[in-house]
Design an enzyme around this catalytic site. Structure first.
Site, short mmCIF file in Angstrom:
data_model
loop_
_atom_site.label_atom_id
_atom_site.label_comp_id
_atom_site.label_asym_id
_atom_site.label_seq_id
_atom_site.Cartn_x
_atom_site.Cartn_y
_atom_site.Cartn_z
NE ARG A 50 -73.84 9.26 46.02
CZ ARG A 50 -72.92 8.85 45.14
NH1 ARG A 50 -73.22 8.80 43.84
NH2 ARG A 50 -71.72 8.51 45.52
CE LYS A 149 -71.34 4.88 46.87
NZ LYS A 149 -71.17 3.84 45.87
CD GLU A 182 -75.78 1.77 38.45
OE1 GLU A 182 -75.08 2.75 38.66
OE2 GLU A 182 -76.54 1.28 39.31
N1 PMP Z 1 -72.86 3.05 40.03
C1 PMP Z 1 -72.63 2.28 41.09
C2 PMP Z 1 -73.45 1.05 41.28
C3 PMP Z 1 -71.62 2.61 42.00
O1 PMP Z 1 -71.39 1.84 43.07
C4 PMP Z 1 -70.85 3.77 41.79
C5 PMP Z 1 -69.79 4.18 42.78
N2 PMP Z 1 -68.74 3.26 42.86
C6 PMP Z 1 -71.10 4.55 40.64
C7 PMP Z 1 -72.14 4.16 39.80
C8 PMP Z 1 -70.33 5.79 40.37
O2 PMP Z 1 -70.72 6.80 41.28
P1 PMP Z 1 -69.73 7.92 41.80
O3 PMP Z 1 -69.29 8.69 40.61
O4 PMP Z 1 -70.54 8.74 42.74
O5 PMP Z 1 -68.59 7.22 42.46
#
Ligand code: PMP
Length: 289
Positions: A50, A149, A182
């Site tokens: 990622r 990200k 989300e």
């Molecule tokens: N959505 C957002 C906006 C995030 O910043 C994160 C991570 N903190 C997630 C979802 C969850 O992703 P991950 O499981 O890869 O931590």
């Protein structure tokens, strides 16, 4: 605490970046949040994939190979002697003259921080977490794809402020079509009639590593089917259970949204099974792939 900074392990107080770094000036860069459980780096490969995809999407050429970054992560964990930790892996655009162009910055800065993170109070894992719906929508894909990200987190930070002002820790964010996307730092799922549903990446979300772990491994192991489909707020309010996932949060049940009870208003039975499965999988031999 030792921080890995561009090839060197340095003491925390000496781990600094120049004020001309475009990561600081413009939020130009990418990052990952990763967990170490009992000495194993959970889903390290997925996180590195990622990171690579995020860097590519913002036209950032990594200075180190993925292999070298993987070694940096492991070396930093070892140098800090921590068996359970949170890793913050950051690649900034690097220092360059003032002005937006990323191409004036010759060398990105690569940073690995190993520390602890505690996002939500422990009792919320037992009782469920109240959340709100943010008024501010998630930034649309065509403006800045949330699946990148990047260091530009102000969309999420301002929605998080809405949550904090409402006295809760997390806010559900809708996309500009009014669909559930989300949360500010977590992915979202609902359960109805024994089936798990979560928005697709095309809703404008970060494709969470924990989300993928739950969809592809945890839920199947619990015998619970998972479906990706676009969802609206009504789906959440009429769900049997709602839960969130994230690297720092792990899996956490939601008890209420905007003060309205979800399901029984506590962590539901399927969420509890998922949490138990997650915990057992990371406890001893957390999968690194
Ligand atoms: N959505 C957002 C906006 C995030 O910043 C994160 C991570 N903190 C997630 C979802 C969850 O992703 P991950 O499981 O890869 O931590």
């Amino acid at each position: 605490m030792k921080v890995w900074l561009d090839g060197h392990l340095v003491d925390k107080q000496h781990a600094v970046v120049p004020v001309y770094d475009h990561g600081l000036l413009y939020g130009d860069g990418v990052f990952e949040g990763i967990r170490v459980y009992n000495g194993r780096v959970l889903k390290l490969k997925t996180h590195l994939d990622r990171l690579e995809a995020s860097a590519k999407a913002i036209h950032l050429t990594l200075h180190y190979t993925i292999r070298e970054i993987e070694k940096a992560v492991r070396d930093t964990v070892a140098a800090n002697g921590m068996k359970d930790a949170y890793i913050r892996l950051v690649v900034t655009r690097g220092a360059g003259p003032l002005g937006l162009s990323p191409f004036t910055c010759p060398k990105p800065s690569t940073i690995v921080i190993v520390d602890r993170i505690q996002l939500y109070p422990p009792e919320m894992y037992e009782q469920g977490m109240p959340v709100i719906v943010a008024k501010r929508p998630r930034i649309p894909i065509e403006c800045l794809d949330p699946s990148i990200k990047s260091l530009n987190y102000l969309n999420n930070i301002l929605a998080k402020v809405e949550a904090i002002e409402a006295g809760v820790h997390e806010a559900v964010m809708l996309n500009t079509d009014g669909e559930v996307a989300e949360c500010t730092g977590d992915n979202i799922f609902f359960i109805r009639g024994g089936r798990i549903v979560t928005p697709p990446v095309s809703a404008g979300i970060l494709n969470g590593v924990t989300r993928l772990f739950v969809m592809n491994e945890i839920a199947p192991a619990c015998g619970v089917p998972v479906e990706e489909r676009s969802m609206r707020l009504e789906d959440l309010f009429t769900a049997d259970e709602v839960f969130l996932t994230g690297t720092a949060a792990e899996i956490i049940g939601v008890s209420s949204i905007d003060g309205e009870q979800i399901g029984e208003g506590r962590v539901g039975p399927i969420t509890r099974r998922l949490v138990a499965e997650f915990k057992s999988r990371v406890a001893e031999n957390a999968p690194e792939n």
